[in-house]
Design an enzyme around this catalytic site. Structure first.
Site: not given
Ligand code: NVA
Ligand code: CP
Length: 312
Positions: A103, A130, A133, A225, A265, A293
């Site tokens: 990540r 992502h 997800q 989101d 998400c 997930r």
């Molecule tokens: N768009 C959000 C998704 C979190 C799962 C982010 O990147 O923070």
């Molecule tokens: N939806 C998602 O990826 O959650 P986290 O950021 O908690 O991993």
């Protein structure tokens, strides 16, 4: 040749179908408390430059349930690209572990890891995509609608920022064959290159609009989101003002199809991108998304690692 999961465009429709079927089998096995130690002795390295609840817990739990293990490497542990270059990290990790999940902020970091590692690399969220997800979300929609073919002709509307989630949704729409509309404020459109790529992949209609009423009229799925993604904390106050007219609330839900599904998400901010009554209401499937997930990512890890049970 090893496979990675960097974006949904890496997968064919048949491979998405396979992952959904394997996830469904694994979900049944968990419910029946059956052992399914398909990845006995395998280790996943999990690199996190950003926080996580779902991604970390589902990958780690998933590896354990499959008979393997996972190692959490947080921002302070390896300092991706600072203490050591990304390719050097990819090459070193390949000497010890069987799969890498990352990540990151920069999408290029995930690409560089995949190009340098000898083992499969999974994108656990970058600034651009992502995929895990959205694959889990496709699995959730398949559960609710019957099979992957039934998703063709569905109309998914995403209300909010043209962000990493939207980019992955557009590619999924093109691959799976449903229509996708993003309703966003002016200036928060998705990356033009990703829009063009998604449009070139399939015949689905991919629309970007600023008109909330027109964009959500009669749709089958409403998705939202956070307004400020991880890394955009400095913009959060400004975004709260700009995005205020784009809340997913009862009025938006009433404008969608009668049996529309509400998805998010997570993490969610009640009273910002979504009202509490809609997030916690009967049409919301957000906890099922979170649960799935686990199952989808187990299928993905098992497939990428060549577990016999996950290849058909
Ligand atoms: N768009 C959000 C998704 C979190 C799962 C982010 O990147 O923070
Ligand atoms: N939806 C998602 O990826 O959650 P986290 O950021 O908690 O991993």
């Amino acid at each position: 040749m090893k496979r990675d999961l960097i974006t949904i465009a890496d997968l064919t429709i048949d491979e998405i179908g396979l992952l959904v079927r394997v996830a469904d089998r694994l979900k049944g096995a968990v419910a029946r408390r059956e052992e399914h130690r398909w990845l006995r002795g395998c280790t996943m390295a999990m690199i996190f430059e950003k926080p996580s609840l779902r991604t970390r817990v589902t990958f780690e739990t998933g590896m354990n349930q499959l008979g393997g293990s996972a190692i959490y490497l947080g921002p302070a542990d390896i300092m991706l690209g600072e203490r050591e270059s990304v390719p050097d990290i990819g090459k070193n990790l390949s000497q010890w572990v069987d799969v890498i999940m990352a990540r990151t902020f920069s999408h290029q970091s995930v690409v560089d890891l995949a190009n340098s590692a000898k083992v499969p690399v999974i994108n656990g969220l970058s600034d651009l995509y992502h995929p895990c997800q959205v694959l889990a979300d496709v699995f959730t929609l398949v559960e609710l609608r019957g099979d992957l073919d039934k998703l063709k002709g569905l109309h998914v509307a995403f209300v909010g920022d043209g962000n990493n989630m939207v980019h992955s949704w557009m590619l999924a729409a093109a691959r799976v064959g449903f229509d996708f509309t993003l309703v966003c404020p002016q200036g928060y459109e998705p990356d033009e290159g990703v829009v063009a790529h998604a449009r070139s992949l399939g015949s689905s209609t991919i629309t970007v609009t600023h008109d909330l009423t027109a964009g959500t009229k009669g749709v089958d799925v409403l998705y939202t989101d956070v307004w400020a993604s991880m890394g955009q904390e400095d913009e959060a106050a400004e975004r709260r003002t700009v995005f205020a007219p784009y809340q997913l609330n009862g009025d938006v839900l009433a404008n969608a199809a009668k049996d529309a599904i509400v998805m998010h998400c997570l993490p969610a901010h009640r009273g910002e991108e979504i009202s509490a009554d809609v997030l916690d209401g009967p049409q919301s499937v957000v906890l099922r998304q979170a649960e799935n997930r686990l199952h989808l990512q187990k299928a993905l890890a098992a497939w990428l690692l060549g577990a016999r049970e996950a290849q058909s």
